[in-house]
Motif scaffolding. Sequence first.
Motif, PDB file in Angstrom:
ATOM      1  N   VAL A 263      10.111   9.096   1.935  1.00  0.00           N
ATOM      2  CA  VAL A 263       9.672   7.803   1.400  1.00  0.00           C
ATOM      3  C   VAL A 263       9.852   7.805  -0.113  1.00  0.00           C
ATOM      4  CG1 VAL A 263       7.738   6.188   1.170  1.00  0.00           C
ATOM      5  CG2 VAL A 263       7.983   7.554   3.256  1.00  0.00           C
ATOM      6  N   LEU A 264      10.440   6.737  -0.628  1.00  0.00           N
ATOM      7  CA  LEU A 264      10.637   6.591  -2.064  1.00  0.00           C
ATOM      8  C   LEU A 264       9.429   5.889  -2.678  1.00  0.00           C
ATOM      9  CD1 LEU A 264      12.887   7.128  -4.211  1.00  0.00           C
ATOM     10  CD2 LEU A 264      13.536   4.726  -3.914  1.00  0.00           C
ATOM     11  N   PHE A 265       8.860   6.494  -3.734  1.00  0.00           N
ATOM     12  CA  PHE A 265       7.709   5.904  -4.433  1.00  0.00           C
ATOM     13  C   PHE A 265       8.103   5.499  -5.844  1.00  0.00           C
ATOM     14  CE2 PHE A 265       5.558   8.711  -1.308  1.00  0.00           C
ATOM     15  CZ  PHE A 265       4.794   7.750  -0.671  1.00  0.00           C
ATOM     16  N   PRO A 266       7.571   4.358  -6.363  1.00  0.00           N
ATOM     17  CA  PRO A 266       6.673   3.435  -5.653  1.00  0.00           C
ATOM     18  C   PRO A 266       7.424   2.714  -4.539  1.00  0.00           C
ATOM     19  CG  PRO A 266       7.303   2.525  -7.778  1.00  0.00           C
ATOM     20  CD  PRO A 266       7.848   3.908  -7.741  1.00  0.00           C
ATOM     21  N   THR A 267       6.747   2.475  -3.439  1.00  0.00           N
ATOM     22  CA  THR A 267       7.383   1.873  -2.281  1.00  0.00           C
ATOM     23  C   THR A 267       7.106   0.384  -2.206  1.00  0.00           C
ATOM     24  OG1 THR A 267       7.527   1.928   0.138  1.00  0.00           O
ATOM     25  CG2 THR A 267       5.397   2.441  -0.822  1.00  0.00           C
ATOM     26  N   SER A 268       8.064  -0.334  -1.661  1.00  0.00           N
ATOM     27  CA  SER A 268       7.892  -1.776  -1.477  1.00  0.00           C
ATOM     28  C   SER A 268       7.458  -2.100  -0.057  1.00  0.00           C
ATOM     29  CB  SER A 268       9.216  -2.507  -1.774  1.00  0.00           C
ATOM     30  OG  SER A 268      10.259  -2.007  -0.946  1.00  0.00           O
ATOM     31  N   GLY A 269       7.324  -1.048   0.783  1.00  0.00           N
ATOM     32  CA  GLY A 269       6.939  -1.247   2.168  1.00  0.00           C
ATOM     33  C   GLY A 269       5.452  -1.511   2.315  1.00  0.00           C
ATOM     34  N   SER A 270       5.078  -1.875   3.534  1.00  0.00           N
ATOM     35  CA  SER A 270       3.675  -2.209   3.812  1.00  0.00           C
ATOM     36  C   SER A 270       3.045  -1.233   4.802  1.00  0.00           C
ATOM     37  CB  SER A 270       3.587  -3.638   4.369  1.00  0.00           C
ATOM     38  OG  SER A 270       4.379  -3.765   5.546  1.00  0.00           O
ATOM     39  N   ASN A 271       3.690  -0.080   5.002  1.00  0.00           N
ATOM     40  CA  ASN A 271       3.184   0.897   5.960  1.00  0.00           C
ATOM     41  C   ASN A 271       1.869   1.486   5.465  1.00  0.00           C
ATOM     42  OD1 ASN A 271       2.744   3.211   7.599  1.00  0.00           O
ATOM     43  ND2 ASN A 271       4.934   3.316   8.061  1.00  0.00           N
ATOM     44  N   ASP A 272       0.830   1.363   6.261  1.00  0.00           N
ATOM     45  CA  ASP A 272      -0.488   1.850   5.863  1.00  0.00           C
ATOM     46  C   ASP A 272      -0.509   3.366   5.668  1.00  0.00           C
ATOM     47  OD1 ASP A 272      -1.538  -0.680   5.898  1.00  0.00           O
ATOM     48  OD2 ASP A 272      -2.341  -0.535   7.944  1.00  0.00           O
ATOM     49  N   SER A 273       0.385   4.087   6.331  1.00  0.00           N
ATOM     50  CA  SER A 273       0.417   5.547   6.222  1.00  0.00           C
ATOM     51  C   SER A 273       0.748   5.997   4.808  1.00  0.00           C
ATOM     52  CB  SER A 273       1.449   6.129   7.201  1.00  0.00           C
ATOM     53  OG  SER A 273       1.137   5.785   8.534  1.00  0.00           O
ATOM     54  N   TYR A 274       1.428   5.139   4.042  1.00  0.00           N
ATOM     55  CA  TYR A 274       1.863   5.509   2.696  1.00  0.00           C
ATOM     56  C   TYR A 274       1.009   4.864   1.603  1.00  0.00           C
ATOM     57  CZ  TYR A 274       6.016   6.188   5.652  1.00  0.00           C
ATOM     58  OH  TYR A 274       6.880   6.540   6.663  1.00  0.00           O
ATOM     59  N   ARG A 275       0.061   4.034   1.982  1.00  0.00           N
ATOM     60  CA  ARG A 275      -0.635   3.205   0.996  1.00  0.00           C
ATOM     61  C   ARG A 275      -1.423   4.036  -0.019  1.00  0.00           C
ATOM     62  NH1 ARG A 275      -3.441  -1.797   3.504  1.00  0.00           N
ATOM     63  NH2 ARG A 275      -1.221  -2.248   3.775  1.00  0.00           N
ATOM     64  N   ASP A 276      -2.168   5.024   0.437  1.00  0.00           N
ATOM     65  CA  ASP A 276      -2.998   5.816  -0.489  1.00  0.00           C
ATOM     66  C   ASP A 276      -2.144   6.574  -1.494  1.00  0.00           C
ATOM     67  OD1 ASP A 276      -5.230   4.916   0.792  1.00  0.00           O
ATOM     68  OD2 ASP A 276      -5.559   6.733   1.980  1.00  0.00           O
ATOM     69  N   ILE A 277      -1.063   7.205  -1.020  1.00  0.00           N
ATOM     70  CA  ILE A 277      -0.200   7.958  -1.929  1.00  0.00           C
ATOM     71  C   ILE A 277       0.539   7.008  -2.865  1.00  0.00           C
ATOM     72  CG2 ILE A 277       1.791   9.510  -2.077  1.00  0.00           C
ATOM     73  CD1 ILE A 277      -0.786  10.817  -1.118  1.00  0.00           C
ATOM     74  N   ASP A 278       0.933   5.849  -2.354  1.00  0.00           N
ATOM     75  CA  ASP A 278       1.617   4.874  -3.205  1.00  0.00           C
ATOM     76  C   ASP A 278       0.692   4.402  -4.324  1.00  0.00           C
ATOM     77  OD1 ASP A 278       3.945   3.155  -3.728  1.00  0.00           O
ATOM     78  OD2 ASP A 278       2.579   1.522  -3.209  1.00  0.00           O
ATOM     79  N   THR A 279      -0.566   4.176  -4.010  1.00  0.00           N
ATOM     80  CA  THR A 279      -1.534   3.777  -5.040  1.00  0.00           C
ATOM     81  C   THR A 279      -1.700   4.876  -6.078  1.00  0.00           C
ATOM     82  OG1 THR A 279      -2.739   2.368  -3.476  1.00  0.00           O
ATOM     83  CG2 THR A 279      -3.921   3.068  -5.458  1.00  0.00           C
ATOM     84  N   ALA A 280      -1.824   6.120  -5.611  1.00  0.00           N
ATOM     85  CA  ALA A 280      -1.963   7.254  -6.532  1.00  0.00           C
ATOM     86  C   ALA A 280      -0.727   7.386  -7.411  1.00  0.00           C
ATOM     87  CB  ALA A 280      -2.189   8.536  -5.740  1.00  0.00           C
ATOM     88  N   PHE A 281       0.450   7.191  -6.808  1.00  0.00           N
ATOM     89  CA  PHE A 281       1.682   7.320  -7.589  1.00  0.00           C
ATOM     90  C   PHE A 281       1.782   6.217  -8.635  1.00  0.00           C
ATOM     91  CE2 PHE A 281       6.119   6.718  -8.584  1.00  0.00           C
ATOM     92  CZ  PHE A 281       6.557   8.023  -8.771  1.00  0.00           C
ATOM     93  N   ARG A 282       1.417   5.007  -8.266  1.00  0.00           N
ATOM     94  CA  ARG A 282       1.482   3.904  -9.235  1.00  0.00           C
ATOM     95  C   ARG A 282       0.521   4.135 -10.403  1.00  0.00           C
ATOM     96  NH1 ARG A 282       4.127  -0.764  -7.333  1.00  0.00           N
ATOM     97  NH2 ARG A 282       4.836  -0.563  -5.172  1.00  0.00           N
ATOM     98  N   ASN A 283      -0.656   4.686 -10.114  1.00  0.00           N
ATOM     99  CA  ASN A 283      -1.595   5.004 -11.194  1.00  0.00           C
ATOM    100  C   ASN A 283      -1.040   6.117 -12.088  1.00  0.00           C
ATOM    101  OD1 ASN A 283      -3.418   3.092 -10.262  1.00  0.00           O
ATOM    102  ND2 ASN A 283      -4.539   4.567  -8.995  1.00  0.00           N
ATOM    103  N   PHE A 284      -0.421   7.099 -11.477  1.00  0.00           N
ATOM    104  CA  PHE A 284       0.228   8.184 -12.225  1.00  0.00           C
ATOM    105  C   PHE A 284       1.326   7.618 -13.125  1.00  0.00           C
ATOM    106  CE2 PHE A 284       3.899  11.071 -12.421  1.00  0.00           C
ATOM    107  CZ  PHE A 284       3.331  12.213 -12.970  1.00  0.00           C
ATOM    108  N   LYS A 285       2.150   6.775 -12.571  1.00  0.00           N
ATOM    109  CA  LYS A 285       3.254   6.162 -13.321  1.00  0.00           C
ATOM    110  C   LYS A 285       2.723   5.331 -14.490  1.00  0.00           C
ATOM    111  CE  LYS A 285       7.321   3.216 -12.416  1.00  0.00           C
ATOM    112  NZ  LYS A 285       7.025   2.122 -13.348  1.00  0.00           N
TER     113      LYS A 285
END
Length: 376
Positions: A263-285
């Motif tokens: 999965v590429l982060f930040p992701t544009s998908g809506s998959n709930d499995s990736y939501r927590d990590i995507d949020t963490a990555f966006r905050n990191f970025k």
Amino acid sequence: MKRIWWIPISLLLLSGCVPSKTDEKTEVINEKEEVETAIIPSMQLDDQFYRTLLPYKASATRGKIVNRLNSRYDIAETENGLLRLSQKQFSPDDYYFQEGQKITDEDVTSWLRRKSEDNPNGLNLPDERTAEQKKAGERPPAEILAHVVEQNYLVKTNEDTIRLGGISIGLALNSSYSGSENGISYEEEIPQAQLEKEGKRMADEIVKRLREKEGLADVPIVVGLFKQNAGSSMIPGTYFSSGAAPGGKNAVASWNQVNEDYVLFPTSGSNDSYRDIDTAFRNFKQDVEIYFSNYTSVIGTGFYQENELKELKVEIPIQFYGVSEVIGFTQYVTGLVMEHFPENVLIEVSVTSTNGPEALILKKAGETEPFVHIYE
């Protein structure tokens, strides 16, 4: 022809800072009394890595993969993913790795082409269209098989000899197929059900053909089906199914789904499995942006197994002007890694500039202290 390697004792230094123990040597004796000498390094860097026989033998089909797969990401993952699948059948504690030596360049050249009168060994479906069908613009069946990867796994028979103990085969399959009919270009997606059906058909045929080669009648064979991504993708495809043909069997006895995903982060998908990590990555970025505004981008690639994040690799390309700037930024990013990302995931952050690598931050899963290296 069976080959058994004889391994005399020798010293091998794997790196300048890691002394090696005395390596083993073994003899490879085949049925015609040929003898080959090979070295088994005594140092195993990690329990997930296979030790490799030296001198290193490249596969006869190695060069073909560059032209047949869509991206460097797929090229690497067809091999790395097959290594992971192989570990379930051939333990790195007991087996040694060697690039495939049984499938020849001639084999692969014919297998990758369509089946025809001139090429009866082709594994891609034949083009059986009539002249009228071609004139009407009817498309040929998709060429699904893109490449065949072979890996060999060797096992000791006693202190002095080793033999071939297993073979792994990776079938790289196209996810889409393009062509041109009557001057009109097209590209069509290949349905997953078709990939799976054709992949399994070709897998059984390859197992059957390998059984006909000398010395391979009773060797266990693992087969994985790999779906490659589009050439423009920044992440690789993955293996989606694997099976094994026990010694003496001419077909894969059972198939199992492989649940892996990149999965590429930040992701544009809506998959709930990736939501927590995507949020963490966006905050990191966002926190990276606070420190420096002259960076190019921050990109992360997550590797999931069984819907659980196992590894996250982050690339931060940025323009630096001095050593102190590199040190300060690396210290800051290290703190962000510990703050934003979960402890049970391997995190690797590469900081690069136009001059090349600048810093590496590596935190292994379960460890509280990261490894940090600043390149000089």
